[in-house]
Design a protein around this motif. Structure first.
Motif, mmCIF file in Angstrom:
data_model
loop_
_atom_site.group_PDB
_atom_site.id
_atom_site.type_symbol
_atom_site.label_atom_id
_atom_site.label_comp_id
_atom_site.label_asym_id
_atom_site.label_seq_id
_atom_site.Cartn_x
_atom_site.Cartn_y
_atom_site.Cartn_z
ATOM 1 N N THR A 74 0.851 -1.193 0.000
ATOM 2 C CA THR A 74 0.000 0.000 0.000
ATOM 3 C C THR A 74 0.883 1.237 0.000
ATOM 4 N N SER A 75 0.260 2.385 -0.175
ATOM 5 C CA SER A 75 1.030 3.632 -0.163
ATOM 6 C C SER A 75 1.664 3.893 1.201
ATOM 7 N N ALA A 76 1.131 3.293 2.244
ATOM 8 C CA ALA A 76 1.723 3.459 3.570
ATOM 9 C C ALA A 76 3.093 2.790 3.665
ATOM 10 N N ASP A 77 3.366 1.838 2.784
ATOM 11 C CA ASP A 77 4.658 1.151 2.777
ATOM 12 C C ASP A 77 5.745 1.945 2.066
ATOM 13 N N ILE A 78 5.374 2.982 1.348
ATOM 14 C CA ILE A 78 6.347 3.802 0.625
ATOM 15 C C ILE A 78 7.000 4.751 1.613
ATOM 16 N N PRO A 79 8.322 4.704 1.719
ATOM 17 C CA PRO A 79 8.993 5.554 2.715
ATOM 18 C C PRO A 79 8.962 7.028 2.324
ATOM 19 N N ALA A 80 9.205 7.862 3.315
ATOM 20 C CA ALA A 80 9.309 9.301 3.067
ATOM 21 C C ALA A 80 10.581 9.572 2.279
ATOM 22 N N LEU A 81 10.600 10.690 1.578
ATOM 23 C CA LEU A 81 11.813 11.031 0.857
ATOM 24 C C LEU A 81 12.909 11.446 1.816
ATOM 25 N N ASP A 82 14.138 11.231 1.407
ATOM 26 C CA ASP A 82 15.312 11.584 2.196
ATOM 27 C C ASP A 82 15.694 13.019 1.830
ATOM 28 N N VAL A 83 15.591 13.925 2.779
ATOM 29 C CA VAL A 83 15.834 15.343 2.525
ATOM 30 C C VAL A 83 17.256 15.587 2.009
ATOM 31 N N ASP A 84 18.194 14.769 2.456
ATOM 32 C CA ASP A 84 19.583 14.936 2.021
ATOM 33 C C ASP A 84 19.776 14.632 0.534
ATOM 34 N N ARG A 85 18.799 14.020 -0.093
ATOM 35 C CA ARG A 85 18.902 13.703 -1.520
ATOM 36 C C ARG A 85 18.299 14.788 -2.420
ATOM 37 N N ILE A 86 17.804 15.837 -1.826
ATOM 38 C CA ILE A 86 17.328 16.979 -2.624
ATOM 39 C C ILE A 86 18.571 17.750 -3.048
ATOM 40 N N LYS A 87 18.965 17.595 -4.292
ATOM 41 C CA LYS A 87 20.228 18.152 -4.767
ATOM 42 C C LYS A 87 20.055 19.359 -5.684
ATOM 43 N N SER A 88 18.858 19.578 -6.136
ATOM 44 C CA SER A 88 18.611 20.670 -7.077
ATOM 45 C C SER A 88 17.422 21.485 -6.586
ATOM 46 N N ARG A 89 17.356 22.715 -7.033
ATOM 47 C CA ARG A 89 16.243 23.612 -6.727
ATOM 48 C C ARG A 89 16.088 23.870 -5.236
ATOM 49 N N GLN A 90 17.203 23.905 -4.516
ATOM 50 C CA GLN A 90 17.143 24.136 -3.076
ATOM 51 C C GLN A 90 16.587 25.520 -2.738
ATOM 52 N N ASN A 91 16.857 26.497 -3.582
ATOM 53 C CA ASN A 91 16.280 27.832 -3.352
ATOM 54 C C ASN A 91 14.758 27.788 -3.445
ATOM 55 N N ASP A 92 14.235 26.960 -4.337
ATOM 56 C CA ASP A 92 12.786 26.818 -4.435
ATOM 57 C C ASP A 92 12.216 26.171 -3.175
ATOM 58 N N PHE A 93 12.935 25.213 -2.604
ATOM 59 C CA PHE A 93 12.476 24.604 -1.363
ATOM 60 C C PHE A 93 12.524 25.604 -0.211
ATOM 61 N N THR A 94 13.522 26.483 -0.212
ATOM 62 C CA THR A 94 13.584 27.536 0.802
ATOM 63 C C THR A 94 12.386 28.467 0.657
ATOM 64 N N ASP A 95 12.109 28.900 -0.566
ATOM 65 C CA ASP A 95 10.941 29.756 -0.803
ATOM 66 C C ASP A 95 9.649 29.043 -0.393
ATOM 67 N N LEU A 96 9.539 27.772 -0.738
ATOM 68 C CA LEU A 96 8.350 26.997 -0.385
ATOM 69 C C LEU A 96 8.168 26.938 1.132
ATOM 70 N N CYS A 97 9.261 26.767 1.852
ATOM 71 C CA CYS A 97 9.196 26.725 3.314
ATOM 72 C C CYS A 97 8.749 28.072 3.877
ATOM 73 N N VAL A 98 9.278 29.146 3.322
ATOM 74 C CA VAL A 98 8.889 30.487 3.784
ATOM 75 C C VAL A 98 7.408 30.725 3.505
ATOM 76 N N TYR A 99 6.952 30.414 2.295
ATOM 77 C CA TYR A 99 5.540 30.618 1.950
ATOM 78 C C TYR A 99 4.624 29.781 2.852
ATOM 79 N N THR A 100 5.006 28.525 3.069
ATOM 80 C CA THR A 100 4.193 27.641 3.905
ATOM 81 C C THR A 100 4.166 28.144 5.342
ATOM 82 N N ALA A 101 5.320 28.529 5.855
ATOM 83 C CA ALA A 101 5.382 29.029 7.232
ATOM 84 C C ALA A 101 4.545 30.288 7.395
ATOM 85 N N LEU A 102 4.655 31.218 6.458
ATOM 86 C CA LEU A 102 3.874 32.451 6.555
ATOM 87 C C LEU A 102 2.378 32.177 6.432
ATOM 88 N N GLY A 103 1.990 31.404 5.428
ATOM 89 C CA GLY A 103 0.575 31.175 5.166
ATOM 90 C C GLY A 103 -0.129 30.298 6.177
#
Length: 169
Positions: A74-103
């Motif tokens: 089932t989908s519950a068996d699929i593990p979470a993504l490993d944050v350390d493997r996010i190698k590209s678009r890190q600035n977009d993830f920073t912006d996403l975190c700021v937008y999510t935190a603010l909103g």
């Protein structure tokens, strides 16, 4: 705008200064939004983002198409993504975190929910919409995760997604 780590573990995609740089007037008029308060809300926003990605159909498909381990029923068996493997678009993830935190976390602390035209309430909607748009863009691009953790993202690790756009009338 680097990811924030604690004991070699990423705990947040953004830091206090990233939020202040986005909306300095918010912090000038709300002294209760200290570094500690905002940092904890950024950690919560990062957890929320990771939860949204994990529950997306894109992540399920991406993981199943690349995983060699069996036993996923089932989908519950699929593990979470490993944050350390996010190698590209890190600035977009920073912006996403700021937008999510603010909103979702910071502005609700200071908003006046008794007034329909409260500026903080309007900003909440604005930042939530920005976050939704950016996460959809990231999932559609599918070009930021290093599945085999070899330090580079090759063509076989990219998986552009498809998102169903909805018309709002």
């Amino acid at each position: 705008m680097a990811f924030i780590t604690d004991n070699n573990t990423v705990i947040s995609f953004a830091e206090h200064s990233d939020v202040v740089n986005r909306d300095i007037r918010l912090f000038e008029s709300n002294e209760s939004l200290t570094d500690d308060v905002v940092e904890n809300l950024l950690i919560r926003a990062t957890e929320r983002i990771l939860s949204k990605i994990r529950s997306s159909s894109w992540w399920g498909s991406y993981y199943l198409n690349r995983s060699t381990t069996g036993g996923i029923r089932t989908s519950a068996d699929i593990p979470a993504l490993d944050v350390d493997r996010i190698k590209s678009r890190q600035n977009d993830f920073t912006d996403l975190c700021v937008y999510t935190a603010l909103g979702e976390f910071i502005l609700p602390l200071v908003a006046d929910f008794g007034s329909e035209d409260n500026a903080e309430r309007q900003k909440m909607g604005y930042y939530t919409q920005k976050a939704d748009t950016l996460i959809a863009e990231l999932l559609t691009a599918g070009d930021w995760y290093d599945f085999d953790d070899d330090g580079t993202i090759v063509s076989t690790e990219k998986d552009p997604g498809q998102i169903n756009l909805k018309r709002v009338r």
